[in-house]
Design a protein around this motif. Structure first.
Motif, PDB file in Angstrom:
ATOM      1  N   THR A 243       0.863  -1.190   0.000  1.00 38.55           N
ATOM      2  CA  THR A 243       0.000   0.000   0.000  1.00 38.55           C
ATOM      3  C   THR A 243       0.889   1.226   0.000  1.00 38.55           C
ATOM      4  OG1 THR A 243      -0.072  -0.068   2.375  1.00 38.55           O
ATOM      5  CG2 THR A 243      -2.023  -0.866   1.226  1.00 38.55           C
ATOM      6  N   GLU A 244       0.294   2.335  -0.395  1.00 44.77           N
ATOM      7  CA  GLU A 244       1.082   3.560  -0.470  1.00 44.77           C
ATOM      8  C   GLU A 244       1.118   4.245   0.879  1.00 44.77           C
ATOM      9  OE1 GLU A 244      -0.165   4.676  -5.002  1.00 44.77           O
ATOM     10  OE2 GLU A 244      -0.728   5.966  -3.337  1.00 44.77           O
ATOM     11  N   ILE A 245       2.216   4.963   1.079  1.00 46.37           N
ATOM     12  CA  ILE A 245       2.281   5.890   2.208  1.00 46.37           C
ATOM     13  C   ILE A 245       1.835   7.236   1.658  1.00 46.37           C
ATOM     14  CG2 ILE A 245       3.770   6.974   3.886  1.00 46.37           C
ATOM     15  CD1 ILE A 245       5.587   4.661   3.762  1.00 46.37           C
ATOM     16  N   GLU A 246       0.798   7.817   2.261  1.00 42.33           N
ATOM     17  CA  GLU A 246       0.212   9.001   1.632  1.00 42.33           C
ATOM     18  C   GLU A 246       1.144  10.202   1.674  1.00 42.33           C
ATOM     19  OE1 GLU A 246      -1.344   7.569   4.149  1.00 42.33           O
ATOM     20  OE2 GLU A 246      -2.794   6.302   3.121  1.00 42.33           O
ATOM     21  N   THR A 247       1.733  10.462   2.846  1.00 38.06           N
ATOM     22  CA  THR A 247       2.558  11.662   2.929  1.00 38.06           C
ATOM     23  C   THR A 247       3.936  11.360   2.378  1.00 38.06           C
ATOM     24  OG1 THR A 247       3.226  11.010   5.105  1.00 38.06           O
ATOM     25  CG2 THR A 247       1.391  12.545   4.958  1.00 38.06           C
TER      26      THR A 247
END
Lengths: 589, 352
Positions: A243-247
């Motif tokens: 999954t992506e890390i948003e920041t």
């Protein structure tokens, strides 16, 4: 009218020149333009070893001596003072490093107070070197500390994200709890069961599939290639979730922001583990130990948060220290640069001299300035504290002296334009004084618009009025420097354009009707039998000057405004302006 | 084939880049520069002299005492920057041509990484040693590879080198000799493919490039033969490594495959006028030039000649090769200066 006005102007021009010539005989130095280049004398300077540095620095401040290279056959790196030049290079490198840090940290270039420091003596050079080295070392230390702290912070932040995200992965597995089957399709469900041992080496590998896992963080742009590589290398026997890390996270070395993804890979067996590890290393993915049970993860998560806060405090303190160091340095950095440049220039010049026994230098200086040069040499000897004065001899020589034109800020632009076509020979007539008037005037003859001319004039006036401010800014924009350097030229061009614009009766490409046109249309309608009907139907009417023109009273100044509504205005006026320009131009030759 | 290759239409797509490369070529160090460089006593002197050449202040921000490796890195960085600028501004077919130039560096990088992994070195240690022009994304995952089949399936298959690898897959395991065989087979396929591509482009590019590549192929055949004396490489295996796009194909290559010592190689070369000259005067006595040096000289001559013609892609290839030679020269001189061993300092290959 037009031509007489032009003639009067040309007479004014020559009168101005004669005046300046007379003035030049009185005090040549004060007039900013020279009719011919100055007389130059070849001088030979005998300097003592001790006072040579101080004397050359005084000559440098004076700016009136051109040194000749007496060591033409010698290589750059075999000259006498090359070590000192190298030391100056090294100092400049340190200063450039400090400036770069200033710009990066404080986000603006260091301020320039415009101060012009004196050339430092060789003894002071040593002190400067020590200061710079100390500053550079401190900065390097602070930088490396900051980098380490940021790296730690990055690792902890990534770990925090991992702990949070893997929660979801494990949760999904927990949904289908308690299923421990060996079939391939339920690989995702049988990943973790509440009781099945994970990754531990107990003996019942037949009962429940043991899946090891590796958790880590990888840059987002590498993920597709990474997935593909994993699939190929492990022949599809590993399972990847990401999954992506948003920041976006900040890279400690470059300071840029990078987007990353959290991934977790499940596999079975030791061989696959080593393979997966190697591939992760190859893609620069950082791996973190991640505990399996939720309780442990939560505990670790809280520990990580506190550590992040601690590091943040230390980081802000380090950043503050760095800013303090740099703002101190930023105050003096421009002055330091100037000092080092002056030292380097002096040693460079000393390298040009003959240094067998005493230091002998040869060069050119204007004959009228010999007194000032002698004075400078005496000042240099005094500064260095020796008794033996420097001796300056004039030499007779067959060499052609260099051309030296005196200019002030007004005539500088014109002299530059003339020099661009070719520098005059020694004592040849300098075309520049003539161009003071002729160049802007010829421009105006071709430009001829009083509206646009006045805009040019106002723009140049603004530049001239604020010239001190602009000079202090030391801008590096080429286009602006070109315009600003020619501000006086543009001023005169604008002024003369207003004059010729009035003569051409051209204001923003329209004519002004100030005095009333001398072509009377009322008479025309009577005498040429032009009715309203003809006016409405025909597109053009040819006016008969015998009828229409009011003889005896032409338009007082400039071209009659009736031309503005005539159809052949452009054809007529273009030809007129071109012929005028060519006649004036050829007459110059 | 004809579009963009003839005189008037070449400049539409490639005029800017040709002008740029010719400008770069004018900055190549001349005989005078080399004469000045050999007079240097220390590396600092070298740096001062290089400041007055096209290299400018490339070492200005390097702290402390200079090392030869630092000079090497910075010299190469300049070439890499220039090449990347050229590649970024190019369109087809020049972009494919420039990509072909990078494949040889890719092959070198792959072999370097495999050899390093064999000797248990970590990828992070080896990665900086790779040539920047030959970097590709999957390169560093070579650490996980143990057989050539795996190498192909996981890494090479996505790169443009995939087509060159087909002959190597059957090689069983990776040891010293097999790695060299892989390298040479890759390079042979690459050369032949490049040669075919250039012939396909036609025009002046084909004339110039095919001559240069033919010499490269023959030179590799000769060097492989000479280096294989005394090793376990069989004659059949050796024959499979010869690129077939040169002048020596087919009779010369067959004769080389049968050769067993240096004199027989020389006899084969005697049949070809250009190569006969290279073998004369080459030897291992002090004062003689070695065969490798003479081959380098011939290559430099061919590359310099390619600039005599206009409107072709050969100048890009020649520029890269000449710059490589210049870097080799400067590093040779730097090493001699750094180690104070000046007897062989004149063994550089002058270019202009």
């Amino acid at each position: 009218y037009c031509s007489t006005a032009v003639l009067i102007f040309r007479l004014l021009d020559f009168g101005l020149l004669r005046l300046t010539k007379r003035a030049m005989n009185i005090s040549e130095r004060d007039v900013g333009i020279s009719f011919r280049s100055e007389e130059m004398t070849r001088i030979q300077m005998f300097l003592q070893n001790d006072s040579a540095y101080a004397c050359v620095s005084e000559f440098g401040e004076l700016g009136l001596v051109q040194f000749s290279d007496l060591n033409e056959n010698v290589n750059e790196f075999q000259r006498k003072y090359i070590n000192e030049v190298r030391r100056c290079d090294e100092m400049e490198r340190k200063l450039r490093y400090i400036e770069k840090e200033c710009r990066k940290c404080i986000n603006q270039s260091p301020p320039d107070s415009g101060e012009n420091p004196e050339t430092p003596m060789p003894s002071e050079m040593f002190n400067l070197e020590l200061t710079f080295e100390k500053l550079e070392n401190e900065l390097k230390e602070v930088n490396s500390n900051k980098e380490t702290l940021m790296k730690n912070k990055l690792e902890l932040t990534e770990l925090k994200h991992i702990l949070r995200k893997t929660q979801t992965f494990f949760d999904e597995a927990q949904l289908t709890l308690g299923q421990t089957s060996r079939s391939e399709e339920s690989m995702s469900t049988s990943l973790l069961s509440a009781e099945a041992p994970i990754g531990s080496s107990s003996g019942d590998s037949q009962q429940s599939p043991k899946f090891g896992f590796i958790a880590g963080v990888i840059a987002r742009e590498r993920v597709p290639s990474f997935e593909r590589m994993l699939w190929r290398a492990c022949r599809g026997n590993v399972f990847l979730r990401q999954t992506e890390i948003e920041t976006p996270l900040e890279d400690p070395v470059t300071g840029e922001e990078v987007s990353k993804c959290v991934f977790i890979i499940f596999f079975q067996g030791e061989q696959l583990k080593t393979k997966v590890r190697k591939i992760c290393e190859g893609y620069k993915a950082t791996m973190y130990p991640c505990p399996e049970s939720q309780a442990e993860r939560r505990e670790m998560s809280m520990g990580v948060m506190t550590r992040i806060e601690d590091i943040q405090t230390v980081l802000s303190q380090t950043a503050e220290h760095q800013t303090r160091l740099l703002s101190n340095a930023a105050r003096s950095i421009r002055v330091w640069f100037r000092k080092v440049k002056k030292i380097k220039a002096v040693y460079h010049t000393l390298n040009l001299c003959n240094t067998q026994k005493a230091i002998i230098a040869e060069g050119w200086c204007p004959s009228s300035e010999l007194d000032r040069v002698n004075l400078a040499a005496r000042r240099g000897t005094e500064r260095s504290g020796t008794d033996i004065p420097a001796i300056i001899n004039t030499m007779a020589t067959r060499r052609t002296p260099p051309t030296y034109h005196r200019t002030n800020k007004f005539t500088n632009g014109f002299q530059a334009i003339v020099d661009a076509y070719g520098v005059a020979d020694y004592r040849e007539i300098n075309p520049a004084p003539f161009t003071l008037i002729t160049f802007p005037f010829l421009f105006a003859v071709m430009f001829g618009d009083c509206g646009h001319g006045s805009i040019m004039f106002l723009f140049a006036l603004w530049m001239v009025i604020n010239e001190k401010k602009f000079l202090a800014e030391k801008s590096t924009n080429e286009m602006w420097l070109m315009l600003f350097g020619g501000r006086y030229i543009i001023l005169l061009m604008g002024l003369f354009s207003v004059y010729t614009g009035l003569l051409y009766n051209d204001c923003f490409s329209k004519s002004l009707n100030i005095f009333g046109s001398s072509w009377s249309l009322a008479e025309t309608r009577e005498k040429m039998n032009v009715t309203m009907e003809t006016l409405r139907t025909t597109s053009t009417i040819q006016l008969n000057p015998a009828v229409t023109f009011q003889t005896g009273s032409p338009y007082p100044i400039g071209i009659d405004p009736i031309w503005n509504i005539s159809k052949n205005q452009i054809v007529f006026l273009n030809s007129y302006k071109m012929k005028l320009s060519i006649i004036l131009g050829v007459a110059q030759m | 084939m004809g579009s963009g290759m003839s005189g008037p239409t070449f400049n539409i797509d490639n005029g800017y880049l040709e002008g740029l490369v010719r400008g770069f070529k004018n900055g190549i160090l001349t005989k005078n520069d080399y004469l000045n460089l050999v007079q240097c006593e220390t590396l600092e002197d070298l740096k001062v002299h290089l400041q007055s050449t096209d290299y400018g202040t490339f070492l200005a921000n390097e702290p402390g005492p200079l090392a030869v490796s630092v000079i090497d890195d910075k010299l190469r960085n300049k070439l890499v920057l220039e090449f990347q600028h050229l590649r970024n501004h190019s369109v087809e077919p020049l972009s494919t041509f420039l990509d072909y130039i990078t494949y040889s560096y890719m092959i070198d990088n792959i072999v370097l990484l495999i050899t390093g992994t064999l000797h248990q070195r970590s990828i992070s240690e080896l990665a900086p040693k790779c040539h920047p022009l030959g970097k590709f994304e999957q390169m560093e995952a070579i650490g996980a590879i143990s057989t050539p089949a795996e190498l192909y399936n996981t890494i090479i298959v996505d790169t443009p080198l995939a087509a060159f690898f087909l002959d190597c897959i059957f090689v069983q395991d990776l040891d010293e000799m097999n790695i060299e065989i892989i390298r040479n087979t890759l390079y042979k396929n690459y050369l032949e493919d490049f040669h075919a591509f250039c012939s396909g482009l036609g025009g002046i590019t084909a004339d110039v490039m095919c001559e240069i590549l033919a010499f490269e192929a023959d030179r590799r055949a000769i060097i492989i033969t000479i280096n294989s004396f005394g090793t376990e490489l069989t004659k059949d295996d050796r024959a499979k490594l010869f690129p077939r796009c040169g002048r020596l194909h087919p009779e010369g290559l067959a004769a080389l495959a049968r050769a067993v010592d240096y004199d027989q190689v020389r006899a084969v070369a005697d049949y070809y006028a250009e190569y006969k000259v290279l073998f004369e005067g080459a030897g291992n006595n002090p004062g003689d030039k070695t065969l490798e040096d003479k081959l380098f000289e011939h290559e430099v001559k061919l590359n310099v000649n390619s600039f005599l013609q206009q409107f072709h892609f050969g100048i890009f290839y020649s520029y890269v090769k000449l710059k490589e030679q210049e870097v080799r020269n400067v590093i040779w001189i730097s090493e001699c200066v750094a180690q104070r061993h000046r007897t062989k300092i004149d063994n550089y290959i002058p270019i202009y």
